[in-house]
Scaffold this motif. Structure first.
Motif, short mmCIF file in Angstrom:
data_model
loop_
_atom_site.label_atom_id
_atom_site.label_comp_id
_atom_site.label_asym_id
_atom_site.label_seq_id
_atom_site.Cartn_x
_atom_site.Cartn_y
_atom_site.Cartn_z
N ARG A 222 0.76 -1.07 0.05
CA ARG A 222 0.30 0.22 -0.12
C ARG A 222 0.86 1.31 -0.04
NH1 ARG A 222 -3.14 -2.06 3.63
NH2 ARG A 222 -2.05 -1.07 5.37
N VAL A 223 1.92 1.11 0.81
CA VAL A 223 2.77 2.44 0.94
C VAL A 223 3.82 2.64 -0.18
CG1 VAL A 223 4.86 3.31 2.16
CG2 VAL A 223 3.06 2.33 3.46
N HIS A 224 4.35 1.42 -0.79
CA HIS A 224 5.17 1.97 -1.83
C HIS A 224 4.57 1.16 -3.31
CE1 HIS A 224 8.48 2.91 1.00
NE2 HIS A 224 8.08 1.65 1.67
N GLY A 225 3.52 0.50 -3.52
CA GLY A 225 3.14 0.13 -4.68
C GLY A 225 4.05 -1.22 -4.96
N PRO A 226 3.57 -2.23 -6.01
CA PRO A 226 4.30 -3.48 -6.10
C PRO A 226 5.63 -3.30 -6.76
CG PRO A 226 2.66 -3.10 -7.75
CD PRO A 226 2.60 -2.08 -6.66
N VAL A 227 6.08 -2.00 -7.53
CA VAL A 227 7.21 -1.98 -8.27
C VAL A 227 8.32 -1.89 -7.52
CG1 VAL A 227 8.29 -0.68 -10.25
CG2 VAL A 227 5.83 -1.02 -10.14
N ARG A 228 8.53 -1.14 -6.44
CA ARG A 228 9.72 -0.90 -5.61
C ARG A 228 9.88 -2.16 -4.98
NH1 ARG A 228 10.60 3.44 -1.07
NH2 ARG A 228 12.41 2.62 -0.24
N LYS A 229 11.24 -2.66 -4.98
CA LYS A 229 11.81 -3.94 -4.48
C LYS A 229 12.38 -3.51 -3.07
CE LYS A 229 10.37 -5.97 -8.32
NZ LYS A 229 9.18 -5.23 -8.17
N HIS A 230 12.21 -4.61 -2.07
CA HIS A 230 12.56 -4.31 -0.75
C HIS A 230 13.43 -5.64 -0.32
CE1 HIS A 230 9.62 -1.13 -0.32
NE2 HIS A 230 9.01 -2.10 -1.07
N CYS A 231 14.27 -5.53 0.79
CA CYS A 231 14.94 -6.58 1.44
C CYS A 231 14.24 -6.72 2.86
CB CYS A 231 16.19 -6.18 1.49
SG CYS A 231 17.23 -7.40 2.73
N PHE A 232 13.90 -7.91 3.14
CA PHE A 232 13.02 -8.24 4.50
C PHE A 232 13.98 -9.05 5.46
CE2 PHE A 232 9.81 -7.43 1.13
CZ PHE A 232 8.98 -6.44 1.69
N ASN A 233 14.44 -8.70 6.51
CA ASN A 233 14.86 -9.61 7.30
C ASN A 233 14.28 -10.00 8.49
OD1 ASN A 233 18.28 -8.71 6.56
ND2 ASN A 233 17.18 -6.96 6.71
N VAL A 234 14.23 -11.24 8.46
CA VAL A 234 13.01 -12.05 9.27
C VAL A 234 14.04 -12.62 10.59
CG1 VAL A 234 11.21 -13.71 9.67
CG2 VAL A 234 11.47 -12.16 7.40
N PHE A 235 13.78 -12.47 11.62
CA PHE A 235 14.24 -13.24 12.80
C PHE A 235 13.11 -14.08 13.37
CE2 PHE A 235 16.62 -9.51 12.13
CZ PHE A 235 17.95 -10.28 12.34
N LEU A 236 13.38 -15.32 13.16
CA LEU A 236 12.58 -16.38 13.58
C LEU A 236 12.79 -17.14 15.14
CD1 LEU A 236 11.34 -18.90 10.77
CD2 LEU A 236 9.95 -17.15 11.93
N SER A 237 11.84 -16.88 15.97
CA SER A 237 12.09 -17.61 17.33
C SER A 237 12.13 -18.81 17.02
CB SER A 237 11.10 -17.00 18.37
OG SER A 237 9.83 -17.52 17.68
N HIS A 238 11.19 -19.51 16.56
CA HIS A 238 11.06 -21.02 16.35
C HIS A 238 10.21 -21.24 15.26
CE1 HIS A 238 8.03 -20.33 19.16
NE2 HIS A 238 7.66 -21.57 19.12
N PRO A 239 10.20 -22.45 14.69
CA PRO A 239 9.23 -22.90 13.63
C PRO A 239 7.88 -23.56 13.99
CG PRO A 239 10.95 -24.50 13.87
CD PRO A 239 11.10 -23.77 15.11
N HIS A 240 7.40 -23.32 15.40
CA HIS A 240 6.10 -23.72 15.80
C HIS A 240 4.98 -22.88 14.78
CE1 HIS A 240 6.81 -25.50 19.82
NE2 HIS A 240 7.12 -26.18 18.97
N TRP A 241 4.10 -23.64 14.61
CA TRP A 241 2.92 -23.11 13.40
C TRP A 241 2.72 -21.69 13.55
CZ3 TRP A 241 -2.38 -25.63 12.15
CH2 TRP A 241 -2.72 -25.29 10.89
N ASP A 242 2.29 -21.23 14.95
CA ASP A 242 1.73 -19.89 15.06
C ASP A 242 2.80 -18.91 14.70
OD1 ASP A 242 2.78 -21.12 17.31
OD2 ASP A 242 2.42 -19.30 18.61
N HIS A 243 3.98 -19.33 14.58
CA HIS A 243 5.13 -18.17 14.18
C HIS A 243 5.81 -18.37 12.78
CE1 HIS A 243 5.76 -17.36 18.44
NE2 HIS A 243 5.16 -18.45 18.64
N ILE A 244 4.81 -19.19 11.98
CA ILE A 244 5.47 -19.22 10.42
C ILE A 244 3.99 -19.04 9.55
CG2 ILE A 244 7.39 -20.35 10.78
CD1 ILE A 244 6.31 -23.19 9.85
#
Ligand SMILES: [Zn+2]
Ligand SMILES: [Zn+2]
Length: 448
Positions: A222-244
């Motif tokens: 919504r903020v940038h439109g689909p054209v602008r590309k981004h880098c997302f850094n995700v820190f996962l606490s653990h792979p239990h379902w509610d967190h992924i």
């Protein structure tokens, strides 16, 4: 069906007459396709003679819109009331533009495009102090508001409004904001864990991929439109379902050019996310996602520099282990520590979490259960309580404590009650250092 044809300036106008439905849509589509493929003129379908259009007719318009050359334009005009309603109900004006008249289409196509009209709502994040935005705060599974809960809120609000002069909209807004408790005027929300850390840099930083991730992704688009590309850094606490479980619905993952780096201390994170995306549970295979996705395994207790932040992790007591993260920048620190059971027997000064939380400006803490539950029926379930949260925050001299990973069985009123009790417990147990206590909700933003 009878389909008239005329030229109006440079525009080819097709004018079908009657109903466009299962019986006539094939003839309509054939005529339309011939018009868009045989000449380079823009095409307007004048629908003034059409009293009804079925889904088959709309599909014919979409087929023509897909098959026409890119630079050629196709629109509809002069819709009768019923046909205009069908376009609105089908949200079809997103697919084929609708004009009041053929002249209006012609004028609009002659006008040069307005600068900046491609991006819908440009409101980039301001640079500045570290901020935290909560997209999902619920533990274990999503907890949407039910009809009974909404009705109860309306009822409580109306009861509270009795005797107040609420003649103007301003008076109503003032009453909502100042007289109604948060549990009545709002909701803590039902999305599972997803927290954004806003650093002021170009890259996004996110903790966990719960269902709040879907709304975060939509916000970025919504903020940038689909054209602008981004880098997302995700820190996962653990792979239990509610967190992924939010990741399959994270729209930026479906856009080529976006880069997603998933950090964590487990070596099974890639396997967990691939499995979640696999048949028969999900239709899009993880390997087919067009964005670039990397998994980076971190060593606990080591400090890394990532996206302008110093990041350290700690192993937490939870089934299959989970990891807490401490993020620091410019002398400010945020600790994200969810899905962790703190055993009551080990809370002395040598407890490693006191050093890990020490002097944090913000501690986001799993306070899912009451102390009674965590040391009786829910012992070894891997979660902690508000009471232990306050004790650890006092011992580590934390500035602000955010209660997080709310029990999905709790309604808004119950979470508000726990929040008030925790604030009271902080007062009566305070050893000298005051800790501000906040309950997280979906949409909460905090500045450090
Ligand atoms: Zn959890
Ligand atoms: Zn868990």
């Amino acid at each position: 069906m009878d389909i008239g044809e005329r030229r109006q300036g440079n525009i080819l106008v097709l004018a079908p007459v009657g109903r466009i439905d299962n019986l006539t849509s094939a003839a309509f589509q054939a005529r339309l396709l011939a018009a868009v493929t045989s000449s380079s003129a823009d095409v307007v379908v004048d629908l003034s003679g059409v009293e009804y259009i079925s889904s088959a007719g709309l599909r014919a318009l979409m087929t023509a819109s897909r098959q026409k050359p890119k630079e050629q334009r196709l629109a509809v005009a002069c819709l009768q009331t019923v046909v205009r309603e069908i376009f609105a109900i089908s949200r079809f004006s997103h697919i084929v533009p609708v004009f009041a008249t053929v002249e209006e289409a012609s004028t609009a196509w002659r006008a040069p495009p307005r600068p900046g009209s491609a991006v819908l709502h440009a409101e980039p994040e301001p640079a500045g102090p570290l901020r935290v935005r909560f997209w999902g705060t619920r533990g274990s599974l999503p907890a949407p508001l039910r009809e009974r809960a909404v009705r109860a809120k309306i009822r409580d609000a109306l009861l509270a409004a009795r005797g107040h002069a609420l003649e103007t909209e301003q008076a109503i807004d003032g009453f909502i904001d100042s007289k109604l408790p948060f549990s009545v005027r709002g909701t803590f929300g039902g999305n599972t864990s997803c927290v954004e850390i806003i650093t002021g840099g170009d890259e996004y930083v996110i903790c966990d991929l719960g269902t709040g991730m879907r709304e975060f992704g939509n916000h970025v688009l919504r903020v940038h439109g689909p054209v602008r590309k981004h880098c997302f850094n995700v820190f996962l606490s653990h792979p239990h379902w509610d967190h992924i479980m939010g990741f399959p619905f994270f729209a930026p993952a479906y856009i080529p050019g976006n880069r997603i780096r998933i950090y964590g201390c487990h070596d099974v994170l890639g396997e967990a996310l691939h499995t979640q995306h696999s048949s028969p549970c999900f239709p899009v295979d993880f390997r087919k996602l067009p964005s670039t996705i990397e998994f980076i395994t971190l060593e606990p207790d080591r400090t890394y520099e990532i996206a302008g932040l110093s990041v350290t992790s700690i192993r937490q007591l939870h089934t299959g282990d989970s990891y807490g993260y401490r993020f620091s920048q410019g002398g400010k620190s945020i600790v994200y520590s969810t899905d962790c059971e703190h055993k009551y027997s080990s809370l002395d000064e040598s407890y490693p979490f006191i050093a890990f939380y020490r002097n944090a400006d913000l501690l986001i803490f799993d306070a899912m259960y009451s102390l009674g539950d965590t040391i009786s029926v829910k012992e070894d379930w891997g979660h902690s309580s508000n009471v232990v949260a306050v004790e650890l925050a006092h011992a580590a001299q934390v500035k602000r404590l955010v209660l997080f990973h709310h029990e999905p069985a709790y309604d808004d009123r119950m979470i508000e009650e726990v929040s008030a009790e925790t604030i009271r417990f902080e007062e009566i147990s305070r050893p000298g250092h005051r800790v501000e206590v906040i309950s997280a909700y979906d949409g909460l933003e905090l500045e450090l």
